[in-house]
Design a protein around this motif. Structure first.
Motif, PDB file in Angstrom:
ATOM      1  N   ASP A   1       0.913  -0.910   0.322  1.00 16.91           N
ATOM      2  CA  ASP A   1       0.357   0.230   0.159  1.00 16.91           C
ATOM      3  C   ASP A   1       0.392   1.394  -0.006  1.00 16.91           C
ATOM      4  OD1 ASP A   1      -2.309   1.496  -0.017  1.00 16.91           O
ATOM      5  OD2 ASP A   1      -1.362   1.911   2.038  1.00 16.91           O
ATOM      6  N   GLN A   2       2.229   1.246   0.976  1.00 18.42           N
ATOM      7  CA  GLN A   2       2.642   2.301   0.521  1.00 18.42           C
ATOM      8  C   GLN A   2       3.980   2.679  -0.334  1.00 18.42           C
ATOM      9  OE1 GLN A   2       2.440   5.066   3.516  1.00 18.42           O
ATOM     10  NE2 GLN A   2       0.555   3.957   3.310  1.00 18.42           N
ATOM     11  N   ARG A   3       3.937   1.619  -1.446  1.00 21.61           N
ATOM     12  CA  ARG A   3       5.040   1.234  -2.036  1.00 21.61           C
ATOM     13  C   ARG A   3       5.151   1.744  -2.863  1.00 21.61           C
ATOM     14  NH1 ARG A   3       5.522  -3.390  -2.644  1.00 21.61           N
ATOM     15  NH2 ARG A   3       7.192  -3.746  -2.137  1.00 21.61           N
ATOM     16  N   ASP A   4       4.368   3.176  -3.478  1.00 24.13           N
ATOM     17  CA  ASP A   4       4.660   3.973  -4.552  1.00 24.13           C
ATOM     18  C   ASP A   4       5.005   5.324  -3.839  1.00 24.13           C
ATOM     19  OD1 ASP A   4       3.582   2.079  -6.521  1.00 24.13           O
ATOM     20  OD2 ASP A   4       1.606   2.884  -6.854  1.00 24.13           O
ATOM     21  N   SER A   5       3.934   6.202  -2.390  1.00 31.15           N
ATOM     22  CA  SER A   5       4.269   6.893  -1.946  1.00 31.15           C
ATOM     23  C   SER A   5       5.889   6.746  -1.696  1.00 31.15           C
ATOM     24  CB  SER A   5       3.482   7.070  -1.221  1.00 31.15           C
ATOM     25  OG  SER A   5       3.159   6.173  -0.016  1.00 31.15           O
ATOM     26  N   TRP A   6       6.754   5.985  -1.017  1.00 36.17           N
ATOM     27  CA  TRP A   6       7.727   5.606  -0.448  1.00 36.17           C
ATOM     28  C   TRP A   6       8.754   5.101  -1.715  1.00 36.17           C
ATOM     29  CZ3 TRP A   6       9.891   7.166   4.464  1.00 36.17           C
ATOM     30  CH2 TRP A   6       8.385   7.836   5.218  1.00 36.17           C
ATOM     31  N   GLN A   7       7.993   4.458  -2.463  1.00 40.49           N
ATOM     32  CA  GLN A   7       8.985   3.507  -3.576  1.00 40.49           C
ATOM     33  C   GLN A   7      10.356   2.418  -3.045  1.00 40.49           C
ATOM     34  OE1 GLN A   7      11.844   6.534  -6.061  1.00 40.49           O
ATOM     35  NE2 GLN A   7       9.973   7.631  -5.727  1.00 40.49           N
ATOM     36  N   LEU A   8       9.410   2.371  -2.245  1.00 38.52           N
ATOM     37  CA  LEU A   8       9.923   0.789  -1.339  1.00 38.52           C
ATOM     38  C   LEU A   8      10.875  -0.456  -1.759  1.00 38.52           C
ATOM     39  CD1 LEU A   8       6.598   0.744   1.657  1.00 38.52           C
ATOM     40  CD2 LEU A   8       9.120   2.458   1.937  1.00 38.52           C
ATOM     41  N   GLY A   9      11.093  -0.680  -1.734  1.00 41.01           N
ATOM     42  CA  GLY A   9      12.107  -2.427  -2.261  1.00 41.01           C
ATOM     43  C   GLY A   9      11.048  -2.942  -0.986  1.00 41.01           C
ATOM     44  N   THR A  10      11.753  -4.289  -1.911  1.00 41.22           N
ATOM     45  CA  THR A  10      10.750  -5.318  -1.487  1.00 41.22           C
ATOM     46  C   THR A  10      11.170  -6.223   0.539  1.00 41.22           C
ATOM     47  OG1 THR A  10      11.016  -6.977  -2.541  1.00 41.22           O
ATOM     48  CG2 THR A  10      10.842  -8.388  -1.184  1.00 41.22           C
ATOM     49  N   PRO A  11      10.384  -5.875   1.753  1.00 39.73           N
ATOM     50  CA  PRO A  11      10.683  -6.150   3.001  1.00 39.73           C
ATOM     51  C   PRO A  11      11.651  -7.444   3.226  1.00 39.73           C
ATOM     52  CG  PRO A  11       8.167  -5.754   2.756  1.00 39.73           C
ATOM     53  CD  PRO A  11       8.605  -5.820   1.030  1.00 39.73           C
ATOM     54  N   GLU A  12      12.531  -7.005   3.549  1.00 38.88           N
ATOM     55  CA  GLU A  12      13.791  -7.843   3.864  1.00 38.88           C
ATOM     56  C   GLU A  12      13.317  -8.251   6.136  1.00 38.88           C
ATOM     57  OE1 GLU A  12      16.762  -6.676   2.551  1.00 38.88           O
ATOM     58  OE2 GLU A  12      16.065  -6.574   0.504  1.00 38.88           O
ATOM     59  N   ARG A  13      13.707  -9.077   5.701  1.00 31.67           N
ATOM     60  CA  ARG A  13      14.292  -9.495   7.563  1.00 31.67           C
ATOM     61  C   ARG A  13      12.933  -9.676   8.285  1.00 31.67           C
ATOM     62  NH1 ARG A  13      18.995  -6.111   9.380  1.00 31.67           N
ATOM     63  NH2 ARG A  13      18.511  -6.639  11.102  1.00 31.67           N
ATOM     64  N   VAL A  14      11.907 -10.070   7.922  1.00 37.69           N
ATOM     65  CA  VAL A  14      10.690 -10.407   8.390  1.00 37.69           C
ATOM     66  C   VAL A  14      10.610 -11.210   9.550  1.00 37.69           C
ATOM     67  CG1 VAL A  14       8.346  -9.875   8.424  1.00 37.69           C
ATOM     68  CG2 VAL A  14       9.489  -9.602   6.648  1.00 37.69           C
ATOM     69  N   THR A  15      10.700  -9.996  10.616  1.00 39.45           N
ATOM     70  CA  THR A  15      10.262 -11.402  12.309  1.00 39.45           C
ATOM     71  C   THR A  15       8.835 -10.374  13.070  1.00 39.45           C
ATOM     72  OG1 THR A  15      11.712  -9.724  13.311  1.00 39.45           O
ATOM     73  CG2 THR A  15      12.540 -11.111  12.275  1.00 39.45           C
ATOM     74  N   SER A  16       8.544 -10.907  13.903  1.00 42.71           N
ATOM     75  CA  SER A  16       7.905 -11.107  15.155  1.00 42.71           C
ATOM     76  C   SER A  16       8.049 -11.130  16.070  1.00 42.71           C
ATOM     77  CB  SER A  16       6.234 -11.483  14.195  1.00 42.71           C
ATOM     78  OG  SER A  16       6.862 -13.031  13.975  1.00 42.71           O
ATOM     79  N   ALA A  17       6.801 -10.663  16.303  1.00 46.22           N
ATOM     80  CA  ALA A  17       6.966 -11.525  18.148  1.00 46.22           C
ATOM     81  C   ALA A  17       5.444 -10.668  18.598  1.00 46.22           C
ATOM     82  CB  ALA A  17       8.232 -10.446  18.880  1.00 46.22           C
ATOM     83  N   LEU A  18       5.291 -11.614  20.064  1.00 41.06           N
ATOM     84  CA  LEU A  18       4.644 -10.973  20.829  1.00 41.06           C
ATOM     85  C   LEU A  18       5.479  -9.868  21.849  1.00 41.06           C
ATOM     86  CD1 LEU A  18       3.471 -14.700  21.949  1.00 41.06           C
ATOM     87  CD2 LEU A  18       1.884 -12.767  20.898  1.00 41.06           C
ATOM     88  N   LEU A  19       4.585  -8.806  22.197  1.00 39.77           N
ATOM     89  CA  LEU A  19       4.827  -7.967  23.453  1.00 39.77           C
ATOM     90  C   LEU A  19       4.213  -7.702  25.055  1.00 39.77           C
ATOM     91  CD1 LEU A  19       7.438  -5.682  22.415  1.00 39.77           C
ATOM     92  CD2 LEU A  19       5.393  -4.259  22.370  1.00 39.77           C
ATOM     93  N   PRO A  20       4.497  -8.024  25.604  1.00 37.87           N
ATOM     94  CA  PRO A  20       3.508  -7.808  27.576  1.00 37.87           C
ATOM     95  C   PRO A  20       3.804  -6.267  27.207  1.00 37.87           C
ATOM     96  CG  PRO A  20       6.030  -8.242  27.549  1.00 37.87           C
ATOM     97  CD  PRO A  20       5.806  -8.630  26.023  1.00 37.87           C
ATOM     98  N   MET A  21       3.252  -5.832  28.011  1.00 36.15           N
ATOM     99  CA  MET A  21       2.833  -4.323  28.422  1.00 36.15           C
ATOM    100  C   MET A  21       2.197  -3.584  29.298  1.00 36.15           C
ATOM    101  SD  MET A  21       0.721  -3.069  24.195  1.00 36.15           S
ATOM    102  CE  MET A  21       1.901  -2.601  22.864  1.00 36.15           C
ATOM    103  N   GLY A  22       2.545  -2.412  29.375  1.00 37.40           N
ATOM    104  CA  GLY A  22       2.069  -1.797  30.666  1.00 37.40           C
ATOM    105  C   GLY A  22       2.088  -2.600  32.134  1.00 37.40           C
TER     106      GLY A  22
END
Length: 447
Positions: free
Chosen positions: A277-298
């Motif tokens: 969705d943001q590729r054209d406005s930011w001229q983004l390359g392909t996302p690299e090093r994609v990682t995910s995590a759960l985050l405790p909060m508060g």
């Protein structure tokens, strides 16, 4: 863009651990490194141990609010930001509107935010701790704690057992300590052994992060998109971020979740849709090093301290529920704990009472209110209903300016302006509500 992780050196035989130390810090991220450096500078014998070799990566947005920049200054590490981009505030987008909210001119904090990859930041902070006199070791995983005899003041930790290697090359080592600092994160096994339980019924985060090339890596704003849609164009209960890094951006997305309203979204897939969705406005390359995590909060954990041990940073769930930032709290908690060690050594109860009380005083009101607001945002359709008012209404600049201040936790008890008075007063009401109506589920920072 050069944000690839340097390959960590994999030592087949990590350096042996000493038999004992005065202050044992398990986990060498920002919280552990800040604790170790401050304690070493104060004259303590410090051992800083991490299961991974450095440099190493961590799922993170890499962004630093003015509060985090201030904490780095307190930690004697402000020079690490030399040459890093200056981010002047938040640019909030969605529901057909955009608002740019500069950081407030607050005497206690700078007006600069920035971003730095965690591979760089964490390794540099650890190096600072070692340069200050702390001993360091990597490749050792803490697997168990040994307790001393129970007394009227409680049961102290006597030692921690570590394991390195696998199979026939596996070895163990036990280190005795006077104080133990838990800085491994909320999933720490030895933290669980000591009663640190993540209260999953309260709000927590699910996030994914990537790095993208772009010619606009020097953009001066932190961008947050509050309206995300999947590949089919269906609105999803999440938010996206873009942190300019100078030579590229950290692009990610997150969602808030509770037991009652769990996040039913694949954040990695949502990240790909967000990047598209943001590729054209930011001229983004392909996302690299994609990682995910759960985050405790508060502060959503059941216990944070015993007679001679304490949890800092993510292990104590010190993460802002409104923006997912934890680096500022990690640094602050490490520095504050190190300063309390001399008093704890003279007290029969040690850290068991003073550390939970300190965290409640420092963060309790703000975290309680932020948890309550974040929980409201998990309700289906709520953000879509109120988002247009905040981003397109006649008072959007004022509303989003206040939101930027609150999301960055840039309110202190000494502030007397209207926004601060409302926020601080609401925080006290929120804590009172927790105590009276939900004593069984409120995070207590220890009983």
């Amino acid at each position: 863009m050069n944000n690839s992780s340097p390959a960590p050196s994999q030592s087949p035989s990590p350096a042996p651990l000493p038999d004992r130390c005065e202050v044992l810090v398990v986990g060498a991220g920002p919280a552990g490194a800040a604790t170790a450096r401050a304690a070493a500078l104060a004259g303590h014998d410090v051992l800083l141990v991490d299961m991974q070799d450095f440099p190493r990566d961590k799922t993170c947005g890499d962004g630093l609010t003015p509060r985090a920049v201030h904490a780095l200054s307190r930690a004697g590490a402000l020079d690490l930001l030399d040459g890093r981009p200056t981010l002047g505030g938040l640019a909030l987008h969605g529901f057909g509107g955009s608002v740019h909210a500069p950081w407030p001119d607050h005497g206690a904090f700078p007006t600069r935010g920035t971003a730095i990859p965690r591979t760089t930041l964490d390794a540099a902070l650890r190096d600072r701790a070692l340069a200050a006199g702390a001993r360091g070791a990597t490749g050792w995983k803490a697997v168990s704690v040994q307790l001393g005899d129970a007394a009227a003041s409680g049961t102290p930790v006597e030692s921690v057992t570590f394991r390195a290697g696998h199979g026939a090359r596996q070895t163990t080592r036990t280190v005795a300590c006077r104080f133990l600092v838990l800085a491994e994160g909320v999933r720490s096994g030895i933290a669980r052994q000591l009663g640190v339980q993540w209260l999953r019924g309260l709000v927590h985060g699910v996030a994914a992060r990537s790095y993208c090339t772009t010619p606009f890596g020097a953009d001066p704003w932190i961008h947050s998109h509050l309206e995300l849609r999947d590949a089919d164009g269906v609105a999803q209960p999440g938010y996206g971020w873009i942190f300019p890094l100078g030579d590229g951006v950290n692009l990610g997305c997150g969602a808030l979740s509770t037991t009652r309203h769990p996040a039913k979204v694949n954040v990695k897939k949502l990240l790909v849709s967000y990047a598209d969705d943001q590729r054209d406005s930011w001229q983004l390359g392909t996302p690299e090093r994609v990682t995910s995590a759960l985050l405790p909060m508060g502060g959503a954990v059941s216990r944070v301290a015993g007679v001679n041990w304490a949890a800092v940073g993510d292990t104590a769930a010190l993460v802002n529920p409104l923006n997912g930032e934890g680096i500022d709290y990690a640094l602050e908690s490490g520095l504050d704990l190190a300063a309390l060690l001399p008093d704890a050594a003279r007290s029969p109860r040690g850290l068991a009472d003073v550390w939970p009380a300190h965290l409640r005083e420092r963060y309790g009101d703000a975290f309680s209110l932020a948890r309550r607001l974040a929980t409201l945002l998990t309700m289906p359709g709520l953000l879509a209903a109120v988002g247009p008012l905040g981003l397109r209404g006649p008072l959007a600049p004022q509303v989003m300016g206040a939101a930027a201040r609150l999301m960055g936790n840039l309110v202190t008890p000494e502030d007397r302006d209207l926004t601060a008075r409302v926020w601080l007063g609401a925080g006290k009401l929120s804590v009172g509500h927790d105590r009276f109506w939900h004593p069984e589920s409120r995070p207590l920072f220890g009983r």
